[in-house]
Design a protein around this motif. Structure first.
Motif, PDB file in Angstrom:
ATOM      1  N   ASP A 121       0.771  -1.303   0.064  1.00 47.30           N
ATOM      2  CA  ASP A 121       0.002  -0.011   0.008  1.00 47.30           C
ATOM      3  C   ASP A 121       0.844   1.250  -0.270  1.00 47.30           C
ATOM      4  O   ASP A 121       1.464   1.515   0.977  1.00 47.30           O
ATOM      5  CB  ASP A 121      -0.979  -0.032   1.182  1.00 47.30           C
ATOM      6  CG  ASP A 121      -1.919  -0.924   1.105  1.00 47.30           C
ATOM      7  OD1 ASP A 121      -2.388  -1.294  -0.057  1.00 47.30           O
ATOM      8  OD2 ASP A 121      -2.467  -1.663   2.280  1.00 47.30           O
ATOM      9  N   ARG A 165      -1.152  -1.064  -4.397  1.00 47.88           N
ATOM     10  CA  ARG A 165      -2.116  -0.091  -4.508  1.00 47.88           C
ATOM     11  C   ARG A 165      -1.835   1.207  -3.886  1.00 47.88           C
ATOM     12  O   ARG A 165      -0.961   1.626  -3.170  1.00 47.88           O
ATOM     13  CB  ARG A 165      -3.306  -0.523  -3.406  1.00 47.88           C
ATOM     14  CG  ARG A 165      -3.690  -2.149  -3.562  1.00 47.88           C
ATOM     15  CD  ARG A 165      -4.932  -2.277  -2.657  1.00 47.88           C
ATOM     16  NE  ARG A 165      -4.917  -2.250  -1.170  1.00 47.88           N
ATOM     17  CZ  ARG A 165      -5.765  -2.532  -0.267  1.00 47.88           C
ATOM     18  NH1 ARG A 165      -6.568  -3.208  -0.615  1.00 47.88           N
ATOM     19  NH2 ARG A 165      -5.619  -2.021   1.063  1.00 47.88           N
ATOM     20  N   VAL A 189      -2.618   4.619  -2.132  1.00 47.40           N
ATOM     21  CA  VAL A 189      -3.635   4.905  -0.962  1.00 47.40           C
ATOM     22  C   VAL A 189      -3.312   6.383  -0.596  1.00 47.40           C
ATOM     23  O   VAL A 189      -2.281   6.910  -0.816  1.00 47.40           O
ATOM     24  CB  VAL A 189      -3.221   4.177   0.264  1.00 47.40           C
ATOM     25  CG1 VAL A 189      -4.190   4.523   1.292  1.00 47.40           C
ATOM     26  CG2 VAL A 189      -3.373   2.598  -0.171  1.00 47.40           C
ATOM     27  N   ALA A 204      -9.927   8.761  -2.047  1.00 46.72           N
ATOM     28  CA  ALA A 204      -9.862   8.123  -3.286  1.00 46.72           C
ATOM     29  C   ALA A 204      -9.719   9.477  -4.467  1.00 46.72           C
ATOM     30  O   ALA A 204     -10.464  10.353  -4.252  1.00 46.72           O
ATOM     31  CB  ALA A 204     -10.736   7.394  -3.569  1.00 46.72           C
ATOM     32  N   HIS A 216      -7.556   3.591  -3.185  1.00 42.42           N
ATOM     33  CA  HIS A 216      -7.862   3.194  -1.786  1.00 42.42           C
ATOM     34  C   HIS A 216      -7.750   4.305  -0.855  1.00 42.42           C
ATOM     35  O   HIS A 216      -7.055   4.880  -1.229  1.00 42.42           O
ATOM     36  CB  HIS A 216      -7.445   2.027  -1.361  1.00 42.42           C
ATOM     37  CG  HIS A 216      -7.780   0.543  -2.220  1.00 42.42           C
ATOM     38  ND1 HIS A 216      -7.045   0.445  -3.596  1.00 42.42           N
ATOM     39  CD2 HIS A 216      -8.422  -0.348  -2.035  1.00 42.42           C
ATOM     40  CE1 HIS A 216      -7.505  -0.625  -4.021  1.00 42.42           C
ATOM     41  NE2 HIS A 216      -8.436  -1.318  -3.201  1.00 42.42           N
ATOM     42  N   THR A 217      -8.658   4.023   0.135  1.00 38.89           N
ATOM     43  CA  THR A 217      -8.339   5.246   1.255  1.00 38.89           C
ATOM     44  C   THR A 217      -7.602   4.784   2.435  1.00 38.89           C
ATOM     45  O   THR A 217      -7.416   3.485   2.685  1.00 38.89           O
ATOM     46  CB  THR A 217      -9.806   5.571   1.668  1.00 38.89           C
ATOM     47  OG1 THR A 217     -10.279   4.573   2.282  1.00 38.89           O
ATOM     48  CG2 THR A 217     -10.500   6.158   0.424  1.00 38.89           C
ATOM     49  N   ALA A 259      -8.617   4.786   5.495  1.00 38.52           N
ATOM     50  CA  ALA A 259      -9.706   4.060   6.276  1.00 38.52           C
ATOM     51  C   ALA A 259      -9.865   2.515   5.894  1.00 38.52           C
ATOM     52  O   ALA A 259      -9.774   1.464   6.825  1.00 38.52           O
ATOM     53  CB  ALA A 259     -10.907   4.610   6.030  1.00 38.52           C
ATOM     54  N   GLN A 260      -9.891   2.122   4.418  1.00 35.95           N
ATOM     55  CA  GLN A 260      -9.784   0.945   3.821  1.00 35.95           C
ATOM     56  C   GLN A 260      -8.604   0.010   4.238  1.00 35.95           C
ATOM     57  O   GLN A 260      -8.493  -1.094   4.405  1.00 35.95           O
ATOM     58  CB  GLN A 260      -9.844   1.033   2.496  1.00 35.95           C
ATOM     59  CG  GLN A 260     -11.151   1.510   2.077  1.00 35.95           C
ATOM     60  CD  GLN A 260     -11.308   1.793   0.479  1.00 35.95           C
ATOM     61  OE1 GLN A 260     -10.565   2.255  -0.288  1.00 35.95           O
ATOM     62  NE2 GLN A 260     -12.102   0.797  -0.266  1.00 35.95           N
ATOM     63  N   VAL A 261      -7.326   0.843   4.312  1.00 32.21           N
ATOM     64  CA  VAL A 261      -6.224   0.100   4.652  1.00 32.21           C
ATOM     65  C   VAL A 261      -6.031  -0.399   6.012  1.00 32.21           C
ATOM     66  O   VAL A 261      -5.760  -1.587   6.558  1.00 32.21           O
ATOM     67  CB  VAL A 261      -4.794   0.864   4.402  1.00 32.21           C
ATOM     68  CG1 VAL A 261      -3.563   0.290   4.984  1.00 32.21           C
ATOM     69  CG2 VAL A 261      -4.767   1.071   2.976  1.00 32.21           C
ATOM     70  N   GLU A 262      -6.637   0.401   6.912  1.00 30.06           N
ATOM     71  CA  GLU A 262      -6.889   0.198   8.350  1.00 30.06           C
ATOM     72  C   GLU A 262      -7.826  -0.880   8.606  1.00 30.06           C
ATOM     73  O   GLU A 262      -7.519  -1.857   9.491  1.00 30.06           O
ATOM     74  CB  GLU A 262      -7.381   1.480   9.218  1.00 30.06           C
ATOM     75  CG  GLU A 262      -7.026   1.422  10.503  1.00 30.06           C
ATOM     76  CD  GLU A 262      -7.247   2.608  11.386  1.00 30.06           C
ATOM     77  OE1 GLU A 262      -7.438   2.491  12.505  1.00 30.06           O
ATOM     78  OE2 GLU A 262      -7.716   3.748  10.597  1.00 30.06           O
ATOM     79  N   ALA A 263      -8.792  -0.863   7.699  1.00 32.44           N
ATOM     80  CA  ALA A 263      -9.816  -2.163   7.947  1.00 32.44           C
ATOM     81  C   ALA A 263      -9.183  -3.354   7.648  1.00 32.44           C
ATOM     82  O   ALA A 263      -9.637  -4.452   8.434  1.00 32.44           O
ATOM     83  CB  ALA A 263     -11.085  -1.804   7.225  1.00 32.44           C
ATOM     84  N   ASP A 264      -8.340  -3.390   6.496  1.00 31.06           N
ATOM     85  CA  ASP A 264      -7.762  -4.922   6.025  1.00 31.06           C
ATOM     86  C   ASP A 264      -6.143  -4.813   5.858  1.00 31.06           C
ATOM     87  O   ASP A 264      -5.724  -5.546   5.174  1.00 31.06           O
ATOM     88  CB  ASP A 264      -8.479  -5.239   4.795  1.00 31.06           C
ATOM     89  CG  ASP A 264      -8.211  -4.275   3.486  1.00 31.06           C
ATOM     90  OD1 ASP A 264      -8.679  -4.155   2.477  1.00 31.06           O
ATOM     91  OD2 ASP A 264      -7.465  -3.198   3.928  1.00 31.06           O
TER      92      ASP A 264
END
Length: 296
Positions: free
Chosen positions: A5, A43, A45, A49, A64-65, A67-72
Motif C-alpha cells: 500500500d 495499491r 492509497v 480516493a 484506496h483510502t 480507512a480501507q487499509v486500516e480495515a484490512d
C-alpha cells in the motif's frame, strides 16, 4: 502476492513513488516469465480516493483510502513517500501521523522513504531505533526526535519491521532489498539490470560515494587522476604516478587536489579502496578476504 500500500498525499515526491512501483512491477514480470504468480499487488492509497498531485506535473490516482487499509491492513507492506516540505506536510496532516501509529502494529512492514521517516518518528515508532532519511533533513530529524539513532549516511536502514531510506533514488535500493528478502538475491539482480542500475547498493552504502565526489571535481587534471584511481584500485598508486595522470608536478598536484576535494590524494585512494572493499563484502559475501584485499 505481497500487498504493498503506497501512501501519497498532496506534494509527495513523484520519483519516490514511481521508483519502488517500477521495482515491484519488474519483479512481477520476471516471476511470470518463470511460470510463477505475481509477487506484488501495489495499491495507491490516500486520505481520499482520486487524483493526488505530486511535486511535479504528474499525479497518482489513489484507488484506496487510509480507512480501507486500516480495515484490512493485516500483514501488508505500507510504503510512505517523502516530501520536499515535510514540516509543512506534518503540520497539515496530523491525521496521517495518527493513522500510521494505529496501523503499524497490524502490518508486516512499515517503510518510510526519505523525509517520510518523519511520519514514523512523529508517531513514536522509531524511538530507540536506527533510522535513515535524506541527508538534508537528517540533522532536523535527530534534533526533533532525540530518541532516534539517526544514521545520516546510510542508503537505507532496517530495524525490525521498520524500514527507512535516504532520498529519492535510494527508495529503489530499498525496494530491491524488499524483493531480495521476499524472492531472493537472483530476482533482485534481474530487476536491477532491467532498471539499468549501475550498482545494486546495500543499505550500508554511503549517501555520498567516493565516485560521486570524484564526478563533482571541477579541475580536469584532478578528475582524470580520480577516475584512474577508481578504475585501478588493485594497483600501486604512488604520488608521482597520480600527478602524472593529471599532467602536474607532485607538489602542485598535492596542493590542487587538496583544494579541489578537501582531502589529500592518499586519503582519497584509501577511501576509494575501503568503499570498494565494503561493496564486495556486502554484495559478494562469499569472496575470501584475500581476494577482496587483492581487488582493492
Amino acid at each position: 502476492a505481497h500487498r504493498v500500500d503506497l501512501v501519497v498525499y498532496p506534494g509527495f515526491k513523484a520519483l519516490e513513488a514511481i521508483g519502488p512501483m517500477s521495482v515491484f512491477d519488474y519483479a512481477n514480470v520476471h516471476l511470470r516469465q518463470k511460470g510463477r504468480p505475481d509477487g506484488y499487488m501495489v495499491r495507491v492509497v490516500a486520505a481520499q480516493a482520486g487524483q493526488v498531485p505530486s511535486d511535479t506535473l504528474m499525479g497518482l490516482q489513489a484507488t484506496h483510502t487510509l480507512a480501507q487499509v486500516e480495515a484490512d491492513g493485516a500483514g501488508c507492506t505500507v510504503l510512505l513517500v517523502g516530501s520536499r516540505h515535510i514540516e509543512q506536510v506534518l503540520a497539515a496532516s496530523p491525521e496521517l501521523v495518527d493513522w500510521v501509529a494505529r496501523v503499524a502494529p497490524q502490518v508486516g512492514r512499515m517503510i518510510a522513504l526519505c523525509s517520510g521517516s518523519f511520519f514514523l518518528a512523529a508517531a513514536g515508532l522509531l524511538n530507540d531505533r536506527r533510522a535513515a532519511t535524506h541527508w538534508s533533513v537528517a540533522g532536523l530529524l535527530a534534533q526533533r526526535f532525540p530518541r532516534i539513532a539517526v544514521d545520516a549516511d546510510a542508503i537505507y536502514v532496517r530495524d525490525g519491521s521498520y524500514w527507512t531510506s535516504a532520498g529519492v533514488t535510494a527508495g529503489i535500493d530499498l525496494a530491491l532489498a524488499v524483493v531480495e528478502q521476499d524472492f531472493g538475491h537472483a530476482l533482485a539482480l534481474e530487476v536491477a539490470r532491467d532498471l539499468v542500475m549501475y550498482l545494486k547498493r546495500p543499505g550500508g552504502q554511503s549517501q555520498f560515494s567516493v565516485s560521486l565526489a570524484a564526478q563533482a571535481t571541477q579541475h580536469s587534471g584532478v578528475q582524470a587522476a580520480q577516475q584512474w584511481v577508481l578504475a585501478h584500485l588493485d594497483q600501486p598508486m604512488p604520488l608521482a604516478l597520480l600527478a602524472g595522470k593529471a599532467a602536474m608536478s607532485e607538489r602542485n598536484f598535492r596542493r590542487v587536489f587538496q583544494q579541489e576535494t578537501g582531502c589529500s590524494p592518499s586519503t582519497f585512494v584509501e577511501n576509494a579502496r575501503l568503499e570498494r572493499a565494503k561493496q564486495l563484502l556486502e554484495n559478494l559475501g562469499g569472496l575470501p578476504l584475500k581476494t577482496v584485499a587483492a581487488k582493492v
